[in-house]
Design a protein around this motif. Structure first.
Motif, PDB file in Angstrom:
ATOM      1  N   MET A   1       0.845  -1.189   0.000  1.00 15.83           N
ATOM      2  CA  MET A   1       0.000   0.000   0.000  1.00 15.83           C
ATOM      3  C   MET A   1       0.879   1.237   0.000  1.00 15.83           C
ATOM      4  SD  MET A   1      -3.248  -0.800   2.396  1.00 15.83           S
ATOM      5  CE  MET A   1      -2.314  -1.539   3.704  1.00 15.83           C
ATOM      6  N   PRO A   2       0.549   2.210  -0.826  1.00 13.48           N
ATOM      7  CA  PRO A   2       1.407   3.400  -0.901  1.00 13.48           C
ATOM      8  C   PRO A   2       1.419   4.185   0.403  1.00 13.48           C
ATOM      9  CG  PRO A   2      -0.537   3.633  -2.310  1.00 13.48           C
ATOM     10  CD  PRO A   2      -0.616   2.289  -1.695  1.00 13.48           C
ATOM     11  N   ILE A   3       2.543   4.820   0.664  1.00 10.98           N
ATOM     12  CA  ILE A   3       2.704   5.630   1.876  1.00 10.98           C
ATOM     13  C   ILE A   3       2.469   7.093   1.526  1.00 10.98           C
ATOM     14  CG2 ILE A   3       4.344   6.428   3.630  1.00 10.98           C
ATOM     15  CD1 ILE A   3       5.820   3.847   3.385  1.00 10.98           C
ATOM     16  N   THR A   4       1.703   7.789   2.348  1.00 11.00           N
ATOM     17  CA  THR A   4       1.574   9.232   2.208  1.00 11.00           C
ATOM     18  C   THR A   4       2.574   9.873   3.170  1.00 11.00           C
ATOM     19  OG1 THR A   4      -0.777   8.869   1.911  1.00 11.00           O
ATOM     20  CG2 THR A   4      -0.077  11.151   2.260  1.00 11.00           C
ATOM     21  N   PRO A   5       3.542  10.624   2.640  1.00  6.80           N
ATOM     22  CA  PRO A   5       4.562  11.191   3.529  1.00  6.80           C
ATOM     23  C   PRO A   5       3.978  12.177   4.533  1.00  6.80           C
ATOM     24  CG  PRO A   5       5.238  11.364   1.230  1.00  6.80           C
ATOM     25  CD  PRO A   5       3.806  10.933   1.226  1.00  6.80           C
ATOM     26  N   THR A   6       4.572  12.221   5.708  1.00 13.80           N
ATOM     27  CA  THR A   6       4.281  13.282   6.672  1.00 13.80           C
ATOM     28  C   THR A   6       5.555  14.126   6.767  1.00 13.80           C
ATOM     29  OG1 THR A   6       4.891  11.770   8.459  1.00 13.80           O
ATOM     30  CG2 THR A   6       2.548  11.994   7.969  1.00 13.80           C
ATOM     31  N   GLU A   7       5.589  15.092   7.661  1.00 13.61           N
ATOM     32  CA  GLU A   7       6.731  16.013   7.614  1.00 13.61           C
ATOM     33  C   GLU A   7       8.011  15.469   8.234  1.00 13.61           C
ATOM     34  OE1 GLU A   7       6.174  20.160   8.742  1.00 13.61           O
ATOM     35  OE2 GLU A   7       4.485  20.163   7.330  1.00 13.61           O
ATOM     36  N   LYS A   8       7.852  14.870   9.413  1.00 12.76           N
ATOM     37  CA  LYS A   8       9.063  14.526  10.170  1.00 12.76           C
ATOM     38  C   LYS A   8       9.102  13.054  10.578  1.00 12.76           C
ATOM     39  CE  LYS A   8      10.943  18.653  10.468  1.00 12.76           C
ATOM     40  NZ  LYS A   8      10.394  19.717  11.280  1.00 12.76           N
TER      41      LYS A   8
ATOM     42  N   LEU B   1       5.760  12.342  20.461  1.00 11.28           N
ATOM     43  CA  LEU B   1       6.272  13.549  19.804  1.00 11.28           C
ATOM     44  C   LEU B   1       6.034  13.488  18.288  1.00 11.28           C
ATOM     45  CD1 LEU B   1       8.039  16.190  19.904  1.00 11.28           C
ATOM     46  CD2 LEU B   1      10.037  14.697  19.595  1.00 11.28           C
ATOM     47  N   VAL B   2       6.337  12.353  17.674  1.00 10.64           N
ATOM     48  CA  VAL B   2       6.178  12.248  16.212  1.00 10.64           C
ATOM     49  C   VAL B   2       4.703  12.377  15.829  1.00 10.64           C
ATOM     50  CG1 VAL B   2       6.852  10.973  14.135  1.00 10.64           C
ATOM     51  CG2 VAL B   2       8.072  10.587  16.240  1.00 10.64           C
ATOM     52  N   VAL B   3       3.826  11.784  16.625  1.00  7.48           N
ATOM     53  CA  VAL B   3       2.391  11.883  16.324  1.00  7.48           C
ATOM     54  C   VAL B   3       1.951  13.345  16.446  1.00  7.48           C
ATOM     55  CG1 VAL B   3       0.061  11.186  17.021  1.00  7.48           C
ATOM     56  CG2 VAL B   3       1.916   9.511  17.043  1.00  7.48           C
TER      57      VAL B   3
ATOM     58  N   TYR C   1      -0.984   5.658  11.456  1.00  7.48           N
ATOM     59  CA  TYR C   1      -0.276   4.416  11.727  1.00  7.48           C
ATOM     60  C   TYR C   1       1.137   4.798  12.158  1.00  7.48           C
ATOM     61  CZ  TYR C   1       1.421  -0.363  11.059  1.00  7.48           C
ATOM     62  OH  TYR C   1       1.953  -1.619  11.247  1.00  7.48           O
ATOM     63  N   ILE C   2       1.708   4.035  13.088  1.00 10.17           N
ATOM     64  CA  ILE C   2       3.008   4.375  13.642  1.00 10.17           C
ATOM     65  C   ILE C   2       3.962   3.189  13.472  1.00 10.17           C
ATOM     66  CG2 ILE C   2       4.238   5.103  15.729  1.00 10.17           C
ATOM     67  CD1 ILE C   2       1.365   5.926  16.811  1.00 10.17           C
ATOM     68  N   ARG C   3       5.123   3.443  12.935  1.00  7.26           N
ATOM     69  CA  ARG C   3       6.094   2.373  12.716  1.00  7.26           C
ATOM     70  C   ARG C   3       7.429   2.684  13.388  1.00  7.26           C
ATOM     71  NH1 ARG C   3       6.531  -1.538   9.030  1.00  7.26           N
ATOM     72  NH2 ARG C   3       4.565  -2.051  10.039  1.00  7.26           N
ATOM     73  N   PRO C   4       7.618   2.193  14.614  1.00  8.86           N
ATOM     74  CA  PRO C   4       8.943   2.260  15.229  1.00  8.86           C
ATOM     75  C   PRO C   4       9.785   1.080  14.727  1.00  8.86           C
ATOM     76  CG  PRO C   4       7.165   2.088  16.868  1.00  8.86           C
ATOM     77  CD  PRO C   4       6.620   1.674  15.551  1.00  8.86           C
TER      78      PRO C   4
ATOM     79  N   VAL D   1      17.531   3.718  15.892  1.00  7.04           N
ATOM     80  CA  VAL D   1      16.087   3.642  16.159  1.00  7.04           C
ATOM     81  C   VAL D   1      15.390   4.752  15.384  1.00  7.04           C
ATOM     82  CG1 VAL D   1      14.285   3.643  17.942  1.00  7.04           C
ATOM     83  CG2 VAL D   1      16.546   2.730  18.482  1.00  7.04           C
ATOM     84  N   ALA D   2      14.293   4.410  14.731  1.00  8.55           N
ATOM     85  CA  ALA D   2      13.523   5.422  14.000  1.00  8.55           C
ATOM     86  C   ALA D   2      12.036   5.203  14.254  1.00  8.55           C
ATOM     87  CB  ALA D   2      13.819   5.322  12.506  1.00  8.55           C
ATOM     88  N   ILE D   3      11.288   6.291  14.170  1.00 10.00           N
ATOM     89  CA  ILE D   3       9.819   6.214  14.325  1.00 10.00           C
ATOM     90  C   ILE D   3       9.184   7.082  13.245  1.00 10.00           C
ATOM     91  CG2 ILE D   3       7.855   6.517  15.893  1.00 10.00           C
ATOM     92  CD1 ILE D   3      10.002   6.683  18.202  1.00 10.00           C
ATOM     93  N   ALA D   4       8.373   6.456  12.413  1.00 13.28           N
ATOM     94  CA  ALA D   4       7.675   7.190  11.352  1.00 13.28           C
ATOM     95  C   ALA D   4       6.171   7.036  11.546  1.00 13.28           C
ATOM     96  CB  ALA D   4       8.083   6.656   9.981  1.00 13.28           C
ATOM     97  N   VAL D   5       5.419   8.019  11.096  1.00  7.15           N
ATOM     98  CA  VAL D   5       3.947   7.918  11.128  1.00  7.15           C
ATOM     99  C   VAL D   5       3.401   8.356   9.776  1.00  7.15           C
ATOM    100  CG1 VAL D   5       3.950   8.524  13.597  1.00  7.15           C
ATOM    101  CG2 VAL D   5       3.409  10.271  11.924  1.00  7.15           C
ATOM    102  N   TRP D   6       2.281   7.788   9.409  1.00  6.18           N
ATOM    103  CA  TRP D   6       1.601   8.208   8.184  1.00  6.18           C
ATOM    104  C   TRP D   6       0.132   7.799   8.272  1.00  6.18           C
ATOM    105  CZ3 TRP D   6       5.125   4.102   8.334  1.00  6.18           C
ATOM    106  CH2 TRP D   6       4.646   2.843   7.993  1.00  6.18           C
ATOM    107  N   PRO D   7      -0.713   8.426   7.468  1.00  9.24           N
ATOM    108  CA  PRO D   7      -2.128   8.024   7.491  1.00  9.24           C
ATOM    109  C   PRO D   7      -2.261   6.672   6.786  1.00  9.24           C
ATOM    110  CG  PRO D   7      -1.781  10.058   6.205  1.00  9.24           C
ATOM    111  CD  PRO D   7      -0.437   9.487   6.488  1.00  9.24           C
ATOM    112  N   TRP D   8      -2.918   5.732   7.407  1.00  8.63           N
ATOM    113  CA  TRP D   8      -3.078   4.402   6.768  1.00  8.63           C
ATOM    114  C   TRP D   8      -4.518   3.955   6.938  1.00  8.63           C
ATOM    115  CZ3 TRP D   8       0.280  -0.628   7.587  1.00  8.63           C
ATOM    116  CH2 TRP D   8       0.833  -1.024   6.354  1.00  8.63           C
TER     117      TRP D   8
END
Ligand code: PPE
Length: 305
Positions: free
Chosen positions: A1-8, A85-87, A96-99, A119-126
């Protein structure tokens, strides 16, 4: 499924622009599948976004790392705060949150002990993981020819990136054959789980879900569903299930953070009543629980601000 980028994206303690969250091609875990990760969701509530069972998800991340003998350079509390913080930074009402924790650049070879841990944590609408009508129309399941890992081959309790080779093989096989998702049996022929969900089967008015000893992840959604079932006076047990239990089920659903509660309409072209009454009732409760609308589960809903 495609990812919609967020800012940070949070990377090793800093928020970096989405496009800058990059790694070297010789990153250790890219070569050997030794990263550990989580999948978490934040939901919209009247008090802002809240992460569902955040603490348990981050504790599971650390347990995955423990099995891998990977030392994260952060505490559980620090990763929880970083996730919030990322959220917050994303400005999204739900996401959706992916650590992920992984061995970084600088060492090669299979010995992970000298490797640095990033360690990284990304979030995007899913959106709906198994499709928008997964709850109403249900999904078509295929029993995979790929078996779930045996405990002494790959540790199923560790959400290790490399474990998901097995899931990807099963997923693609199912999709190519015209199904939506795969069910995996284990080496003993017992039902384990799906490529990214735990499974529940109803037989004779009792809800059954396979144990982690069958190779299933100890799902946080599975645990949530069992608690909700108890509240609804639905008898529910952890039990070994056979292939015939799947074909003869009164109803079936799968669940996971990404998939939430998704109904199943057939297994290997044997139709099942869909959505069954337990599925409908539990999916309805699940939607409420994750948004903090059930008082007794308020603690599961962790506000980001
Ligand atoms: N089994 C597997 C193999 C699995 O990957 C998941 C989550 C579950 C069960 C359910 O676990 P829980 O989320 O704690 O209820 N799968 C995650 C990854 C999906 C992906 O495509 O990536 C998820 O649901 O976030």
């Amino acid at each position: 499924m495609p990812i919609t980028p967020t800012e940070k994206i949070w990377m090793n303690g800093e928020l970096v622009p989405w496009e800058s969250a990059q790694i070297h091609v010789l990153t250790h875990s890219l070569h050997y599948g030794t990263g550990v990760f989580e999948g978490i969701r934040a939901y919209e509530t009247p008090n802002g976004p809240a992460v569902f069972r955040l603490t348990e998800h981050i504790e599971r991340l650390f347990n995955s790392a423990k099995i891998m003998m990977m030392d994260l350079p952060y505490t559980v509390e620090e990763v929880i705060e970083a996730t919030k913080l990322v959220v917050r930074e994303s400005g999204l009402p739900s996401c959706y949150i992916r650590p992920i924790a992984y061995y970084g650049y600088g060492e090669m070879g299979l010995n992970t002990l000298p490797c640095s841990v990033d360690v990284a944590i990304a979030v995007w609408p899913w959106g709906a993981y198994l499709g928008e009508d997964a709850l109403t129309k249900g999904v078509r399941m295929k029993i995979s020819t790929w078996l779930r890992h045996e405990h002494n081959t790959m540790p199923p309790a560790s959400k290790t990136t490399g474990n998901y080779v097995n899931s990807s093989l099963a997923k693609v096989e199912a999709l190519k054959a015209g199904y939506d998702e795969a069910i995996m049996l284990n080496q003993q022929g017992l039902v384990s789980e799906c490529t990214g969900e735990n499974i529940f089967v109803s037989r004779g008015g009792v809800l059954l879900t396979p144990p982690s000893s069958a190779g299933a992840l100890e799902g946080i959604t599975q645990d949530t569903v069992m608690a909700l079932a108890e509240d609804l006076d639905i008898e529910c047990h952890v039990a070994d299930l056979t292939r015939s239990d799947l074909y003869l089920a009164d109803e079936m659903f799968v669940c996971g953070t990404a998939a939430e509660v998704s109904a199943v309409n057939s297994v290997d072209d044997r139709p099942l009543p869909c959505p069954g009454p337990f599925t409908t009732a539990l999916a309805t409760e699940y939607v409420k629980a994750v948004r903090g609308q059930i008082d007794r589960y308020k603690d599961w809903v962790e506000l980001v601000s």
